[in-house]
Scaffold this motif. Structure first.
Motif, mmCIF file in Angstrom:
data_model
loop_
_atom_site.group_PDB
_atom_site.id
_atom_site.type_symbol
_atom_site.label_atom_id
_atom_site.label_comp_id
_atom_site.label_asym_id
_atom_site.label_seq_id
_atom_site.Cartn_x
_atom_site.Cartn_y
_atom_site.Cartn_z
ATOM 1 N N SER A 190 14.267 -42.681 -19.826
ATOM 2 C CA SER A 190 15.565 -42.035 -19.597
ATOM 3 C C SER A 190 15.379 -40.543 -19.293
ATOM 4 C CB SER A 190 16.475 -42.297 -20.803
ATOM 5 O OG SER A 190 17.754 -41.777 -20.599
ATOM 6 N N ALA A 191 16.050 -39.666 -20.030
ATOM 7 C CA ALA A 191 16.018 -38.223 -19.714
ATOM 8 C C ALA A 191 14.628 -37.610 -19.816
ATOM 9 C CB ALA A 191 16.979 -37.469 -20.629
ATOM 10 N N ALA A 192 13.710 -38.313 -20.478
ATOM 11 C CA ALA A 192 12.360 -37.756 -20.659
ATOM 12 C C ALA A 192 11.439 -38.062 -19.485
ATOM 13 C CB ALA A 192 11.749 -38.301 -21.946
ATOM 14 N N SER A 193 11.832 -38.985 -18.608
ATOM 15 C CA SER A 193 10.842 -39.506 -17.656
ATOM 16 C C SER A 193 10.409 -38.463 -16.624
ATOM 17 C CB SER A 193 11.361 -40.781 -16.982
ATOM 18 O OG SER A 193 12.104 -40.508 -15.829
ATOM 19 N N ILE A 194 11.330 -37.660 -16.111
ATOM 20 C CA ILE A 194 10.951 -36.656 -15.096
ATOM 21 C C ILE A 194 10.069 -35.554 -15.705
ATOM 22 C CG2 ILE A 194 11.831 -34.825 -13.578
ATOM 23 C CD1 ILE A 194 14.052 -36.718 -12.739
ATOM 24 N N PRO A 195 10.474 -34.921 -16.819
ATOM 25 C CA PRO A 195 9.588 -33.877 -17.358
ATOM 26 C C PRO A 195 8.246 -34.426 -17.844
ATOM 27 C CG PRO A 195 11.428 -34.271 -18.853
ATOM 28 C CD PRO A 195 11.749 -34.993 -17.574
ATOM 29 N N LEU A 196 8.212 -35.693 -18.275
ATOM 30 C CA LEU A 196 6.921 -36.302 -18.645
ATOM 31 C C LEU A 196 6.028 -36.445 -17.413
ATOM 32 C CD1 LEU A 196 7.809 -39.177 -21.173
ATOM 33 C CD2 LEU A 196 6.066 -37.412 -21.505
ATOM 34 N N ALA A 197 6.607 -36.929 -16.323
ATOM 35 C CA ALA A 197 5.823 -37.119 -15.087
ATOM 36 C C ALA A 197 5.380 -35.771 -14.521
ATOM 37 C CB ALA A 197 6.658 -37.886 -14.063
ATOM 38 N N LEU A 198 6.281 -34.807 -14.562
ATOM 39 C CA LEU A 198 5.970 -33.464 -14.062
ATOM 40 C C LEU A 198 4.815 -32.864 -14.876
ATOM 41 C CD1 LEU A 198 7.176 -31.416 -11.994
ATOM 42 C CD2 LEU A 198 8.545 -30.499 -13.881
ATOM 43 N N ALA A 199 4.908 -32.971 -16.202
ATOM 44 C CA ALA A 199 3.870 -32.400 -17.070
ATOM 45 C C ALA A 199 2.525 -33.067 -16.811
ATOM 46 C CB ALA A 199 4.279 -32.560 -18.539
ATOM 47 N N GLU A 200 2.552 -34.379 -16.602
ATOM 48 C CA GLU A 200 1.291 -35.091 -16.355
ATOM 49 C C GLU A 200 0.643 -34.616 -15.051
ATOM 50 O OE1 GLU A 200 0.683 -39.438 -17.160
ATOM 51 O OE2 GLU A 200 0.510 -39.534 -14.980
ATOM 52 N N ALA A 201 1.436 -34.499 -13.988
ATOM 53 C CA ALA A 201 0.867 -34.138 -12.681
ATOM 54 C C ALA A 201 0.471 -32.661 -12.613
ATOM 55 C CB ALA A 201 1.864 -34.481 -11.577
ATOM 56 N N VAL A 202 1.108 -31.820 -13.428
ATOM 57 C CA VAL A 202 0.673 -30.415 -13.521
ATOM 58 C C VAL A 202 -0.627 -30.349 -14.318
ATOM 59 C CG1 VAL A 202 1.221 -28.155 -14.547
ATOM 60 C CG2 VAL A 202 2.960 -29.381 -13.225
ATOM 61 N N ALA B 262 21.966 -23.234 -28.227
ATOM 62 C CA ALA B 262 21.150 -24.457 -28.184
ATOM 63 C C ALA B 262 22.106 -25.638 -28.228
ATOM 64 C CB ALA B 262 20.191 -24.503 -29.371
ATOM 65 N N PHE B 263 22.029 -26.503 -27.241
ATOM 66 C CA PHE B 263 22.944 -27.647 -27.219
ATOM 67 C C PHE B 263 22.328 -28.849 -26.517
ATOM 68 C CE2 PHE B 263 24.203 -27.138 -22.750
ATOM 69 C CZ PHE B 263 24.013 -25.777 -22.520
ATOM 70 N N ASP B 264 22.876 -30.024 -26.826
ATOM 71 C CA ASP B 264 22.453 -31.258 -26.164
ATOM 72 C C ASP B 264 23.325 -31.495 -24.934
ATOM 73 O OD1 ASP B 264 20.757 -31.549 -28.281
ATOM 74 O OD2 ASP B 264 21.649 -33.413 -29.055
ATOM 75 N N LEU B 265 22.758 -32.219 -23.991
ATOM 76 C CA LEU B 265 23.487 -32.581 -22.776
ATOM 77 C C LEU B 265 23.298 -34.074 -22.561
ATOM 78 C CD1 LEU B 265 23.466 -30.590 -19.478
ATOM 79 C CD2 LEU B 265 23.212 -33.066 -19.479
ATOM 80 N N GLN B 266 24.397 -34.754 -22.283
ATOM 81 C CA GLN B 266 24.364 -36.213 -22.194
ATOM 82 C C GLN B 266 24.685 -36.655 -20.773
ATOM 83 O OE1 GLN B 266 23.987 -39.305 -22.172
ATOM 84 N NE2 GLN B 266 25.028 -40.144 -23.959
ATOM 85 N N ALA B 267 23.668 -37.046 -20.031
ATOM 86 C CA ALA B 267 23.883 -37.666 -18.714
ATOM 87 C C ALA B 267 22.878 -38.805 -18.549
ATOM 88 C CB ALA B 267 23.763 -36.643 -17.597
ATOM 89 N N VAL B 268 22.493 -39.391 -19.668
ATOM 90 C CA VAL B 268 21.555 -40.511 -19.741
ATOM 91 C C VAL B 268 20.320 -40.216 -18.875
ATOM 92 C CG1 VAL B 268 21.517 -42.988 -20.157
ATOM 93 C CG2 VAL B 268 23.696 -41.873 -19.806
#
Ligand code: UT7
Length: 324
Positions: free
Chosen positions: A283-295, A107-113
């Motif tokens: 930031s890093a949350a925007s794509i999975p948030l949008a994906l989850a909403e549209a699914v 389990a690790f974090d990844l930093q690419a903003v």
């Protein structure tokens, strides 16, 4: 036969507190009209007192696992993309792991903003294709409100807090673009552009957390060019065209960037998933948030082709083409 990383569940988590442009315009010298016209943002969710990135990440992870019908103890890899971890170390991913009960797995974090989720998805896909993971949890989670300078109207109106997550599962594919799963990923970075979007602090420089600084106009210019190029790369790698894409799920920085990229690619606006109006830039949350909403609302259906793209500090940028 090839191994494919299939998205079997998506989940979102947003702080309860909603802050409108009207509320912000009572704090600083700005207006709802300026913010809407320049960015498309109408409101953002902001973390409450004591609400941490790991709390949002865990909420999104639990929702994604429930949607996938997967027990947290069956996850064998967690990658959490964030630029706003709970602490400098340990990784916020470790806190999520502890709560899910899958202790012992990597389990690790990844930093690419802002490109963090596309980077994390790519790394998880490579773990799965290499046979080193079978059920991966990929999370994008941020509390950007903690690193904003609330006196700088050029940046503080643009960002919000939240988290999104996906569960990836290894499945056999035929090796064609008809396969379900991640079909191709493309990552880039250009460290020469460090000073256009950065935080003016850090453990080894100032010993402070620092605040976000951005030369918005310059970032905007690079974003439109880099995003169109990295999307083209994904299409060329798969032999697909923009007509084949059912949904574009872009990083949500600015409605004008979303519109500009879609136009450049010849993708009609009704195929673009937009959340920036309600979430601002998470930031890093925007794509999975949008994906989850549209699914969740039934727009994105199994078997459809979804294109993800992002660009952020570094600069970093990337794309992923996924059949759901
Ligand atoms: O997620 C990572 C990637 N980030 C991005 O992609 C962000 C990219 N950049 C942008 O989205 C846009 O550049 C911004 C939304 C940040 C700014 O829009 P812009 O059209 O580039 O405006 P600007 O920065 O050139 O500023 C125009 C004017 C300035 O006034 P003057 O100098 O022309 O008199 C600013 O002072 O707007 C002023 N301004 C504001 N006015 C009211 C800047 N911020 C505000 C504000 N309210 N909040």
């Amino acid at each position: 036969m090839v191994i494919r990383s299939v998205i079997v569940g998506t989940g979102a988590c947003l702080p309860e507190r909603i802050v409108t442009n009207a509320e912000i315009s009572r704090m600083i010298d700005t207006t709802d009209e300026w913010i809407v016209e320049r960015t498309g943002i109408r409101q953002r969710h902001l973390a409450g007192d004591g609400e941490k990135t790991s709390d949002l990440a865990l909420g999104a992870a639990r929702n994604a696992l429930a949607a996938a019908g997967v027990d947290g103890r069956d996850v064998d890899l967690i990658i959490l993309a964030t630029a706003t971890p709970d602490q400098t170390f340990p990784a916020t991913a470790a806190a999520v792991q502890r709560e899910l009960g899958c202790v012992g797995i990597p389990a690790f974090d990844l930093q690419a903003v802002c490109s963090g989720f596309v980077y994390a998805l790519t790394v998880a896909d490579n773990f799965i294709k290499a046979g080193q993971a079978r059920t991966a949890l990929v999370i994008g989670a941020e509390t950007f409100s903690r690193i904003l300078d609330w006196t700088d109207r050029g940046t503080c109106v643009l960002f919000g807090d939240g988290a999104g997550a996906v569960v990836l599962k290894a499945e056999q594919g035929e090796g064609t673009t008809d396969d379900r799963g991640i079909l191709t990923t493309h990552l880039h970075a250009d460290g020469r552009q460090n000073d256009l979007l950065y935080v003016d602090g850090g453990p080894s420089s100032t010993g402070t957390t620092g605040h976000l600084r951005m030369h918005g106009r310059e970032v905007f210019r690079h974003a439109v060019v880099n995003l169109a190029a990295v999307v083209q790369e994904a299409l060329e790698a798969t032999g697909l065209t923009s007509d084949d894409i059912d949904w574009l799920v872009p990083h949500q920085a600015n409605k004008r960037i979303l519109d500009g990229t879609a136009k450049k690619l010849g993708i009609s606006p009704d195929k673009v998933v937009v959340t920036v109006d309600r979430h601002a830039n998470t930031s890093a949350a925007s794509i999975p948030l949008a994906l989850a909403e549209a699914v969740a609302d039934g727009r994105i259906q199994p078997g459809q082709l979804v294109l993800l793209e992002a660009m952020g500090g570094g600069f970093t940028w990337g794309s992923a083409l996924v059949r759901m």
